[in-house]
Scaffold this active site. Structure first.
Site, mmCIF file in Angstrom:
data_model
loop_
_atom_site.group_PDB
_atom_site.id
_atom_site.type_symbol
_atom_site.label_atom_id
_atom_site.label_comp_id
_atom_site.label_asym_id
_atom_site.label_seq_id
_atom_site.Cartn_x
_atom_site.Cartn_y
_atom_site.Cartn_z
ATOM 1 N N CYS A 89 -1.025 2.223 3.291
ATOM 2 C CA CYS A 89 -1.674 2.695 4.522
ATOM 3 C C CYS A 89 -0.822 2.384 5.746
ATOM 4 O O CYS A 89 -1.318 1.887 6.758
ATOM 5 C CB CYS A 89 -3.075 2.091 4.662
ATOM 6 S SG CYS A 89 -3.134 0.287 4.670
ATOM 7 N N ASP A 93 0.352 -12.291 -10.358
ATOM 8 C CA ASP A 93 1.421 -11.760 -9.519
ATOM 9 C C ASP A 93 2.182 -10.771 -10.381
ATOM 10 O O ASP A 93 2.868 -11.163 -11.339
ATOM 11 C CB ASP A 93 2.330 -12.903 -9.058
ATOM 12 C CG ASP A 93 3.498 -12.427 -8.208
ATOM 13 O OD1 ASP A 93 3.687 -11.198 -8.076
ATOM 14 O OD2 ASP A 93 4.231 -13.285 -7.682
#
Length: 460
Positions: free
Chosen positions: A387, A318
């Site tokens: 995106c 992470d």
């Protein structure tokens, strides 16, 4: 023709779900309606449910051809959801009862076959009726299903074109967001593009012209090869086994290239899986470290790199908590987002996401971008991308980031950095693509995924 639901009557014991014969095609229609309900009602992303290995049990139990049919039903039912709803409503005297969600999904699955798929209308109608009668929740609506779908079958040639003109196949939040961001005309073009299945783009290791000929495609201005429809599954195409190319939308191929010349540099791809951008960086000569929080996604990335014969270090971490042992020369952060730029490929997105998801993901992207600053050397370059079509995850986020984060300076993109990107470079020096771009008279080979990208350097 208008139809109304059957009058209420005393419920008789119904064991039809247990005694229903094994009707060919019925299992696939039941699976389609079940998964459609999961998308629309439970906001469950479609990709996971139709995964070949770990998909929904009802889907996984089907044969390969039936799975393909279920996918086709779902994609058309979601792509044209507004149009189908309008045509169904026009054939009802009264609205469906609020609790008749199962009936609605049966009707949408049946209508999508009649209107948009190469399925005999009689089969679509008969199986929808059998499905309705086999479910205690919808058994009494068998006559309505039969009458409505037969009416739609008879009248589709005249009813469908005006319905397509009137309907907007997107929920209000999504449509209004596009209109606010891009204006009415461009928003309509984007929504129109979402009705057409996206072509398939390939990033080549070398010689795009040769592979365009072998794949029956065309070379795009940025060097990607575009194919309107695949003649075979991807693993069966020429060049797959030898790792000559990988599937990657042309817009998705731009952010990695906008890092510039990375040969010999230590580059981190911070949210790397499934690995298309990692592959680009490795092919360009970078010493790549690919980070991802998901072990399974990293496994897929390593598998893809092995096929391509490319190398990269992989780290399961992470990045909000990870401390790199050594700072990098450059960073690519293609951040998790709402995926609203990929609706041509994933028509469930507008129906499973909402404004609250966009806001939550924008906040995560801001934190990731701030963390990326901590991964790179002074003077190093960072490209941020995603995106999404929504400015909250792109232009608005970038403007706030520049105002509020110290120690960075923007490095605007130039229109001549990559062949063909001039129309996508904004006045602010960022990159913005949409499905309305690279549009031609043939929608099947038009458009791009919606992408935003920006670049900055560390000056602290």
């Amino acid at each position: 023709m208008v139809l109304s639901r059957s009058p209420a009557r005393r419920r008789q014991p119904d064991n039809s779900s247990e005694t229903q014969p094994d009707v060919p095609g019925l299992a696939s229609r039941k699976a389609a309606a079940k998964l459609l309900a999961a998308v629309v009602d439970a906001k469950t992303p479609l990709d996971g449910m139709v995964d070949a290995e770990h998909g929904h049990p009802q889907y996984a139990a089907l044969s390969v051809p039936d799975r393909a049919l279920v996918r086709a039903i779902l994609l058309s039912a979601l792509r044209f959801r507004g149009t189908i709803a309008q045509l169904i409503a026009a054939r009802l005297r009264d609205a469906l009862p609020p609790k008749a969600r199962a009936l609605e999904h049966i009707l949408h699955a049946g209508a999508s076959q009649i209107l948009f798929l190469d399925v005999p209308d009689s089969a679509a109608v008969d199986l929808a009726v059998t499905h309705a009668k086999s479910d205690p929740r919808t058994a009494r609506f068998g006559g309505l299903v039969n009458g409505l779908l037969r009416s739609l079958s008879r009248e589709k040639e005249t009813a469908l074109p005006p319905a397509l003109d009137r309907a907007e196949d997107a929920p209000h939040w999504f449509r209004s967001g596009l209109e606010a961001a891009y204006g009415g005309e461009k928003a309509r073009t984007i929504l129109q593009a979402h009705r057409v299945e996206a072509p398939v783009d390939f990033t080549m290791r070398a010689d795009p012209a040769l592979w365009a000929e072998r794949l029956d495609g065309t070379v795009l201005p940025n060097g990607s090869v575009r194919v309107a429809r695949l003649p075979a599954p991807v693993p069966d195409l020429p060049g797959f086994t030898e790792g000559a190319w990988w599937v990657q939308d042309a817009a998705a191929s731009l952010p990695a290239r906008l890092l510039g010349d990375v040969a010999g540099l230590r580059v981190a791809d911070l949210c790397a899986a499934p690995g298309g951008k990692t592959a680009q960086l490795a092919l360009a000569g970078a010493k790549v470290t690919a980070f991802d929080i998901s072990r399974s996604r990293l496994k897929r990335l390593r598998h893809n790199l092995d096929r391509l014969g490319l190398e990269a270090e992989t780290v399961e971490a992470d990045i909000l908590r990870h401390e790199p042992a050594e700072l990098f020369d450059a960073i690519l952060l293609d951040a998790p987002c709402s995926s609203t730029g990929t609706v041509r490929r994933h028509p469930d997105v507008p129906w499973t996401k909402g404004p609250e998801d966009v806001a939550k993901l924008a906040a995560l992207q801001r934190r990731l971008a701030e963390r990326a600053v901590q991964f790179v050397k002074p003077g190093g370059r960072v490209v941020f991308s995603n995106c999404s079509l929504m400015p909250e995850e792109g232009e608005d986020l970038w403007a706030a980031f520049l105002r509020e984060v110290p120690g960075i300076e923007p490095e605007p993109f130039r229109a001549d950095e990559i062949e063909g990107i001039a129309p996508f470079v904004t006045q602010a020096g960022t990159l913005r693509t949409t499905p309305a771009d690279w549009f031609s008279s043939d929608p099947s080979v038009s458009g791009l995924d919606g992408f935003f990208a920006a670049r900055f350097r560390i000056v602290k």
